[in-house]
Structures are given as C-alpha cells and as structure tokens.
Write an enzyme that holds these catalytic residues in place. Sequence first.
Site, PDB file in Angstrom:
ATOM      1  N   ASP A 111       0.844  -1.199   0.000  1.00  0.00           N
ATOM      2  CA  ASP A 111       0.000   0.000   0.000  1.00  0.00           C
ATOM      3  C   ASP A 111       0.879   1.250   0.000  1.00  0.00           C
ATOM      4  O   ASP A 111       2.056   1.197   0.366  1.00  0.00           O
ATOM      5  CB  ASP A 111      -0.882   0.038   1.264  1.00  0.00           C
ATOM      6  CG  ASP A 111      -2.022  -0.986   1.220  1.00  0.00           C
ATOM      7  OD1 ASP A 111      -2.259  -1.585   0.163  1.00  0.00           O
ATOM      8  OD2 ASP A 111      -2.672  -1.158   2.279  1.00  0.00           O
ATOM      9  N   ALA A 126      -5.633   8.650   0.077  1.00  0.00           N
ATOM     10  CA  ALA A 126      -6.446   8.805   1.276  1.00  0.00           C
ATOM     11  C   ALA A 126      -5.875   9.812   2.270  1.00  0.00           C
ATOM     12  O   ALA A 126      -6.453  10.018   3.322  1.00  0.00           O
ATOM     13  CB  ALA A 126      -6.595   7.445   1.958  1.00  0.00           C
ATOM     14  N   ARG A 167      -1.699  -0.711  -8.505  1.00  0.00           N
ATOM     15  CA  ARG A 167      -3.069  -0.385  -8.087  1.00  0.00           C
ATOM     16  C   ARG A 167      -3.155   1.137  -8.097  1.00  0.00           C
ATOM     17  O   ARG A 167      -2.320   1.810  -7.494  1.00  0.00           O
ATOM     18  CB  ARG A 167      -3.368  -0.896  -6.679  1.00  0.00           C
ATOM     19  CG  ARG A 167      -4.718  -0.395  -6.145  1.00  0.00           C
ATOM     20  CD  ARG A 167      -4.821  -0.447  -4.634  1.00  0.00           C
ATOM     21  NE  ARG A 167      -4.832  -1.787  -4.115  1.00  0.00           N
ATOM     22  CZ  ARG A 167      -4.411  -2.085  -2.880  1.00  0.00           C
ATOM     23  NH1 ARG A 167      -3.917  -1.139  -2.082  1.00  0.00           N
ATOM     24  NH2 ARG A 167      -4.430  -3.328  -2.462  1.00  0.00           N
TER      25      ARG A 167
END
Length: 322
Positions: A143, A198, A193
Amino acid sequence: MTANGMLHDAPERALRSLFVGLSHRRSLGRLAVNVPVTRPMVGRFVAGETLPEVLESLERLRGAGFMTTVDVLGESVASAEECGSAAGRYEETLGALADRGLDRNVSLKLTQMGLDISRDVCLETVARVMRAAAALGAFVRVDMEEHSKTDRTLAIWRELRPINPETGVVIQAALRRSGADIEALIAEGARVRLCKGAYNEPASVAFRAREEVDASYETLARRLLRDGAYPALATHDGRLIGRLLRFVDAEGIPPERYEFQMLYGVRRDLQAELLRRGQRVRVYVPYGTEWYPYFMRRLAEKPANVTFLLRSLLKEGRGPAA
Ligand code: FDA
C-alpha cells in the site's frame, strides 16, 4: 476548477483534514476501541478482529463471486519487536488462506513493517512476508502512505521484488508526481493499483480539488489500461468507473486485462453491479484490532459517515428511546 466546485470542496477538505489528522492520535484510538457505539460502524468497514472472523467474511465474498485481498491492520509501529509480530500475523494469515483455498493475496503497509524505524528493519520484515508469500504462490501488494514515504516505499518495493515477483505497488492519482511514477512502473512491467489517495497532502505536491484528482485518475487509469501489467483500478466513484468502462469498450480491452478493487463495506451495490456486468472485482478486506487509523480515514472520505457516527453517539448519550 469552477467557483462552485471550490465552495463545495472547502468544508469537505476541512473535515477530511480533521479526520485524517485524528487518525494519527493513538490515544484517541485506545479510547475509541472502548466506546461500544462505534463498534457497529467499525464493523461496516472492518471484517473482524480475529483470523476466524475474517476467514468467514472471505468465504462469503468468494461465494458471491468476488476476489479478495487481506489487510492485517496495523501501521506506524515503533519497535522491531512489533514489526516481528506484524510479519508473524501475515505469515499466519497467508497460511490460513492457503489451507482454506481462499485467494492468496494480501496488502500491507510499510510503516507496519518498520519504515519509520529504519530501512534495514523494514527490509528485513517485508522480506520475511515476501518469502512466506513466495513459498505459497501468494501475491503481496504494498500500500502507499503519505507523500513523504513515496520514494522510500517504491525503493524498498523494487529491492524486494525479486524475492516474490507476485507483487505490486500503489500509486495515488492525487500526487502531482504520479504521471512520472506510472511511466517508470509501466516500463518495469510492474503491477500497479491506482487509487485517488487517502491522505491529506499539501498543494505543493498534490492536487487538492476533486475535479483535478478525478481528471488525474482518469488519465493515469487510461495509461495503465493501455500499457500497464494487469492494473487494479481502486475506486468507488461510479461516474469515473462508467467513463473507464466506456474507454475499455472503445479500445477493445477485455476484462481479463485489469480488475476493479473496492474496500470492504463501501459501495456494495456497485461491487455487485460490476460483477453482474462481467467485470473482475477484488474486495480489500481489513481485519485486526488496530483498526483505528484505517477507520478514521474511511470516515474522512465521506462526510455522511461522520454525521451518522455523531448521531449514533448523541443517541447513545440520551440513552434508549422511550
Ligand atoms: P471518492 O472519494 O470520490 O468516492 C466516490 C464515492 O464512493 C463516494 O461518493 C461514496 O459514495 C463512496 N465512498 C468512497 N469512500 C467511502 C467511504 N469511506 N464510506 C462510504 N462511501 C464511500 N489510499 C491510499 O492512499 N493508499 C492506498 O494504498 C490505498 N489503497 C486502497 C485500496 C483499495 C482497494 C481502495 C478501494 C482504496 C484504497 N485507498 C488507498 C483509498 C483511496 O485512496 C480513496 O481514499 C478511497 O478509495 C475513496 O476514493 P474513491 O476513489 O472511492 O472516490
């Protein structure tokens, strides 16, 4: 960017900053864990606190036709010992996924693996997870966190990639640098991805207006769909998804060449609709006791979530309705 858009964006951005800021306050996290009324709301976004709980959710999702990736919640650890336990939880999770015949696919954050402690601790911890995954033929997605960690995240991911070629990274469309990162990653044949981002980033490095982020996402997604290696389009934005579906249709790109990804508990209607339309959909399924920062970022993404939570808290304060 229209004047109207700006007016709309400002309160939303303030709320987002507040909640992303609160996500770093660990003491509040400990408090939130003990407030019973937040629990049902947390349960919407987090599949459980234990491995058996998440396995049940994964089986349900598989039964419905979804692919999955598991996030063993945790971030910003402060000691090498905590890194060791995080790696251990990933090993245990990978083993359970393999035993149950579930999707062998996990997502992890480098700050959970010691990025803020030292490069060496982080490398060693992630290498341990990568080796466990490689032995099981499992995929590991790294991530992406705040922009101050982008270079280090990409460098560590590149260094560890040979251990387990079944791996990929995340690029945030909100960052101004992402066009260049995408070009480099396409050239390396990397699995990317793409998400909007965020975190609350400064205007010097990130687009702040919603329209700009969305335009960047669309441009980068098209680039990945044309030349990327099986890109993952991570968004719940129905309008954006509609435009991308028209793009793949027009370009003759078949659904096997990419996948959509969405978060557990978010836009389940859209997740199901995409499946019905023959699209591949992977659900990002987080579990564990360290849900607080993840949960706060989910609140930050949608003002209505905050209103709902505040209403529940007020109701709780008044006691049961007569
Ligand atoms: P947008 O915020 O415009 O939302 C579109 C619509 O989706 C909203 O109108 C609402 O209906 C719904 N929605 C979105 N978020 C919601 C929420 N929390 N609750 C309820 N409804 C919601 N970010 C990051 O910085 N690093 C990462 O590694 C990842 N990884 C990642 C994986 C996956 C699979 C997904 C789907 C997302 C991420 N993200 C991420 C998060 C991402 O950057 C972004 O913050 C969220 O996906 C929200 O942005 P959308 O693209 O959904 O658009």
